[in-house]
Design a protein around this motif. Structure first.
Motif: not given
Length: 114
Positions: A46-57, A65-66, A106-111
């Motif tokens: 789970h930690v790896a997944k969250v780190i990856t998500q934050w690194l994408r942001v 990116h818009t 910071l518009p969020v890309d929900r897709s």
């Protein structure tokens, strides 16, 4: 260092290992579940997944990116229905203004949400 310019959780871990720090033992802990739930064990996967998500942001922001990848915590900040107002509590004006500015900037890309 070039392979760390757009890092993932493994590159981040590898960089820390090169500096003599192995982070994985710290990637497991128990925390309260919240809202009356029982305790939850947070595991390395789970930690790896969250780190990856934050690194994408981070990547989205760093490259201008818009839109940014969607994260539940960012969506909650942007969604007035999930704020303290939904709980019947009034937020201070300053906090409301900061959240409104964040929603515009910071518009969020929900897709792209996993």
């Amino acid at each position: 260092m070039e392979k760390f310019s757009t890092p993932g959780h493994e590159q981040t871990r590898s960089l820390l290992l090169r500096m003599g720090f192995g982070p994985r033992p710290g990637w497991t802990w128990t925390q309260n579940g919240g809202r009356g739930s029982t305790s939850v064990v947070v595991a390395p996967k789970h930690v790896a997944k969250v780190i990856t998500q934050w690194l994408r942001v981070r990547n989205d922001v760093a490259h201008g990116h818009t839109t940014i990848h969607s994260l539940a915590v960012l969506t909650a900040v942007r969604d007035p229905n999930s704020s303290e107002k939904a709980k019947g509590e009034e937020r201070p004006d300053a906090a409301a203004n900061r959240c409104d500015r964040l929603r515009r900037v910071l518009p969020v890309d929900r897709s792209s949400h996993d």
